[in-house]
Design a protein around this motif. Structure first.
Motif, PDB file in Angstrom:
ATOM      1  N   MET A   1       6.065   8.112   2.686  1.00 27.12           N
ATOM      2  CA  MET A   1       7.053   7.614   3.613  1.00 27.12           C
ATOM      3  C   MET A   1       6.687   7.993   5.053  1.00 27.12           C
ATOM      4  O   MET A   1       7.026   7.257   5.964  1.00 27.12           O
ATOM      5  CB  MET A   1       8.442   8.174   3.296  1.00 27.12           C
ATOM      6  CG  MET A   1       8.971   7.911   1.926  1.00 27.12           C
ATOM      7  SD  MET A   1       9.495   6.274   1.386  1.00 27.12           S
ATOM      8  CE  MET A   1       8.972   5.049   2.406  1.00 27.12           C
ATOM      9  N   LEU A   2       6.014   9.098   5.180  1.00 31.11           N
ATOM     10  CA  LEU A   2       5.665   9.566   6.517  1.00 31.11           C
ATOM     11  C   LEU A   2       4.857   8.526   7.280  1.00 31.11           C
ATOM     12  O   LEU A   2       5.076   8.320   8.472  1.00 31.11           O
ATOM     13  CB  LEU A   2       4.901  10.885   6.435  1.00 31.11           C
ATOM     14  CG  LEU A   2       4.562  11.541   7.765  1.00 31.11           C
ATOM     15  CD1 LEU A   2       5.840  11.833   8.553  1.00 31.11           C
ATOM     16  CD2 LEU A   2       3.764  12.801   7.548  1.00 31.11           C
ATOM     17  N   GLY A   3       3.957   7.839   6.604  1.00 33.10           N
ATOM     18  CA  GLY A   3       3.138   6.816   7.253  1.00 33.10           C
ATOM     19  C   GLY A   3       3.959   5.677   7.840  1.00 33.10           C
ATOM     20  O   GLY A   3       3.560   5.057   8.829  1.00 33.10           O
ATOM     21  N   HIS A   4       5.108   5.408   7.251  1.00 33.93           N
ATOM     22  CA  HIS A   4       5.965   4.323   7.735  1.00 33.93           C
ATOM     23  C   HIS A   4       6.785   4.732   8.957  1.00 33.93           C
ATOM     24  O   HIS A   4       7.141   3.883   9.775  1.00 33.93           O
ATOM     25  CB  HIS A   4       6.929   3.868   6.636  1.00 33.93           C
ATOM     26  CG  HIS A   4       6.242   3.217   5.484  1.00 33.93           C
ATOM     27  ND1 HIS A   4       5.710   1.949   5.545  1.00 33.93           N
ATOM     28  CD2 HIS A   4       5.992   3.663   4.230  1.00 33.93           C
ATOM     29  CE1 HIS A   4       5.171   1.647   4.381  1.00 33.93           C
ATOM     30  NE2 HIS A   4       5.327   2.670   3.561  1.00 33.93           N
ATOM     31  N   VAL A   5       7.102   6.013   9.074  1.00 39.15           N
ATOM     32  CA  VAL A   5       8.020   6.436  10.137  1.00 39.15           C
ATOM     33  C   VAL A   5       7.366   7.335  11.183  1.00 39.15           C
ATOM     34  O   VAL A   5       8.029   7.765  12.118  1.00 39.15           O
ATOM     35  CB  VAL A   5       9.254   7.158   9.538  1.00 39.15           C
ATOM     36  CG1 VAL A   5      10.054   6.217   8.667  1.00 39.15           C
ATOM     37  CG2 VAL A   5       8.859   8.409   8.785  1.00 39.15           C
ATOM     38  N   VAL A   6       6.073   7.589  11.056  1.00 30.74           N
ATOM     39  CA  VAL A   6       5.408   8.526  11.950  1.00 30.74           C
ATOM     40  C   VAL A   6       5.498   8.111  13.417  1.00 30.74           C
ATOM     41  O   VAL A   6       5.567   8.960  14.304  1.00 30.74           O
ATOM     42  CB  VAL A   6       3.939   8.767  11.511  1.00 30.74           C
ATOM     43  CG1 VAL A   6       3.077   7.561  11.817  1.00 30.74           C
ATOM     44  CG2 VAL A   6       3.389  10.021  12.154  1.00 30.74           C
ATOM     45  N   ARG A   7       5.559   6.836  13.707  1.00 27.53           N
ATOM     46  CA  ARG A   7       5.589   6.380  15.110  1.00 27.53           C
ATOM     47  C   ARG A   7       7.008   6.224  15.656  1.00 27.53           C
ATOM     48  O   ARG A   7       7.183   5.873  16.822  1.00 27.53           O
ATOM     49  CB  ARG A   7       4.848   5.062  15.246  1.00 27.53           C
ATOM     50  CG  ARG A   7       3.367   5.253  14.979  1.00 27.53           C
ATOM     51  CD  ARG A   7       2.590   4.023  15.273  1.00 27.53           C
ATOM     52  NE  ARG A   7       1.185   4.283  14.939  1.00 27.53           N
ATOM     53  CZ  ARG A   7       0.300   3.369  14.784  1.00 27.53           C
ATOM     54  NH1 ARG A   7       0.622   2.105  14.953  1.00 27.53           N
ATOM     55  NH2 ARG A   7      -0.935   3.689  14.465  1.00 27.53           N
ATOM     56  N   CYS A   8       8.004   6.458  14.823  1.00 26.91           N
ATOM     57  CA  CYS A   8       9.390   6.360  15.286  1.00 26.91           C
ATOM     58  C   CYS A   8       9.715   7.563  16.157  1.00 26.91           C
ATOM     59  O   CYS A   8       9.350   8.696  15.832  1.00 26.91           O
ATOM     60  CB  CYS A   8      10.344   6.310  14.096  1.00 26.91           C
ATOM     61  SG  CYS A   8      10.111   4.861  13.057  1.00 26.91           S
ATOM     62  N   ILE A   9      10.422   7.300  17.272  1.00 31.40           N
ATOM     63  CA  ILE A   9      10.679   8.397  18.212  1.00 31.40           C
ATOM     64  C   ILE A   9      12.096   8.972  18.087  1.00 31.40           C
ATOM     65  O   ILE A   9      12.387   9.979  18.711  1.00 31.40           O
ATOM     66  CB  ILE A   9      10.420   7.950  19.661  1.00 31.40           C
ATOM     67  CG1 ILE A   9      11.271   6.729  20.009  1.00 31.40           C
ATOM     68  CG2 ILE A   9       8.935   7.654  19.870  1.00 31.40           C
ATOM     69  CD1 ILE A   9      11.201   6.328  21.460  1.00 31.40           C
ATOM     70  N   SER A  10      12.950   8.327  17.276  1.00 30.97           N
ATOM     71  CA  SER A  10      14.289   8.876  17.054  1.00 30.97           C
ATOM     72  C   SER A  10      14.755   8.486  15.655  1.00 30.97           C
ATOM     73  O   SER A  10      14.076   7.751  14.928  1.00 30.97           O
ATOM     74  CB  SER A  10      15.269   8.363  18.112  1.00 30.97           C
ATOM     75  OG  SER A  10      15.507   6.984  17.928  1.00 30.97           O
ATOM     76  N   SER A  11      15.919   8.963  15.288  1.00 30.71           N
ATOM     77  CA  SER A  11      16.411   8.718  13.934  1.00 30.71           C
ATOM     78  C   SER A  11      16.808   7.255  13.706  1.00 30.71           C
ATOM     79  O   SER A  11      16.673   6.746  12.592  1.00 30.71           O
ATOM     80  CB  SER A  11      17.596   9.635  13.620  1.00 30.71           C
ATOM     81  OG  SER A  11      18.663   9.382  14.505  1.00 30.71           O
ATOM     82  N   ALA A  12      17.279   6.556  14.728  1.00 35.66           N
ATOM     83  CA  ALA A  12      17.709   5.161  14.553  1.00 35.66           C
ATOM     84  C   ALA A  12      16.555   4.266  14.069  1.00 35.66           C
ATOM     85  O   ALA A  12      16.717   3.535  13.091  1.00 35.66           O
ATOM     86  CB  ALA A  12      18.321   4.618  15.838  1.00 35.66           C
ATOM     87  N   PRO A  13      15.380   4.316  14.706  1.00 33.42           N
ATOM     88  CA  PRO A  13      14.272   3.502  14.198  1.00 33.42           C
ATOM     89  C   PRO A  13      13.825   3.934  12.789  1.00 33.42           C
ATOM     90  O   PRO A  13      13.419   3.104  11.984  1.00 33.42           O
ATOM     91  CB  PRO A  13      13.147   3.710  15.211  1.00 33.42           C
ATOM     92  CG  PRO A  13      13.793   4.229  16.431  1.00 33.42           C
ATOM     93  CD  PRO A  13      15.034   4.925  15.993  1.00 33.42           C
ATOM     94  N   ILE A  14      13.915   5.219  12.507  1.00 30.59           N
ATOM     95  CA  ILE A  14      13.550   5.694  11.166  1.00 30.59           C
ATOM     96  C   ILE A  14      14.459   5.054  10.131  1.00 30.59           C
ATOM     97  O   ILE A  14      14.001   4.536   9.105  1.00 30.59           O
ATOM     98  CB  ILE A  14      13.635   7.239  11.081  1.00 30.59           C
ATOM     99  CG1 ILE A  14      12.522   7.862  11.928  1.00 30.59           C
ATOM    100  CG2 ILE A  14      13.547   7.709   9.627  1.00 30.59           C
ATOM    101  CD1 ILE A  14      12.614   9.379  12.052  1.00 30.59           C
ATOM    102  N   TRP A  15      15.759   5.049  10.404  1.00 34.91           N
ATOM    103  CA  TRP A  15      16.707   4.445   9.460  1.00 34.91           C
ATOM    104  C   TRP A  15      16.468   2.945   9.301  1.00 34.91           C
ATOM    105  O   TRP A  15      16.577   2.408   8.200  1.00 34.91           O
ATOM    106  CB  TRP A  15      18.150   4.718   9.875  1.00 34.91           C
ATOM    107  CG  TRP A  15      18.578   6.119   9.535  1.00 34.91           C
ATOM    108  CD1 TRP A  15      18.890   7.113  10.400  1.00 34.91           C
ATOM    109  CD2 TRP A  15      18.712   6.675   8.224  1.00 34.91           C
ATOM    110  NE1 TRP A  15      19.205   8.258   9.724  1.00 34.91           N
ATOM    111  CE2 TRP A  15      19.108   8.013   8.376  1.00 34.91           C
ATOM    112  CE3 TRP A  15      18.525   6.184   6.935  1.00 34.91           C
ATOM    113  CZ2 TRP A  15      19.330   8.858   7.290  1.00 34.91           C
ATOM    114  CZ3 TRP A  15      18.745   7.023   5.854  1.00 34.91           C
ATOM    115  CH2 TRP A  15      19.141   8.346   6.038  1.00 34.91           C
TER     116      TRP A  15
END
Length: 100
Positions: A1-15
């Motif tokens: 999962m880390l590969g999908h969210v590594v470039r997100c800068i806050s929790s909103a894009p991660i969600w």
């Protein structure tokens, strides 16, 4: 999962990313449950086992916030019964008031 969210800068894009990743699985699961609800037949099950099976499918749909209406559920349940239940089916479908 880390590969999908590594470039997100806050929790909103991660969600948002996680929602997109898992929404197809949940849509497929909902379709599968709805298909089961529509196609389950009583067959050799006891009537009690049949109702329990239909109730279990309905509970899974409710957990996914996709609760079928009472009328819809009644049609699915009655549709899975064999000809020996025709008198019961006639009685329930000819009523003016709703059956829950």
């Amino acid at each position: 999962m880390l590969g999908h969210v590594v470039r997100c800068i806050s929790s909103a894009p991660i969600w948002r990313v996680l929602e997109q990743l898992f929404s197809s699985n949940s849509k497929a699961r909902l379709l599968q449950l709805r298909f089961q609800l529509q196609t389950v037949k009583k067959g050799s099950m006891t009537i009690n086992d049949y109702f329990l099976k239909m109730g279990g499918i309905t509970e899974n749909l409710a957990a996914a916030v996709q609760v079928p209406s009472d009328d819809e559920l009644l049609l699915y349940i009655l549709g899975g019964l064999s000809n020996e239940y025709d008198p019961v089916i006639m009685n329930l479908t000819s009523r003016q008031e709703s059956v829950s």
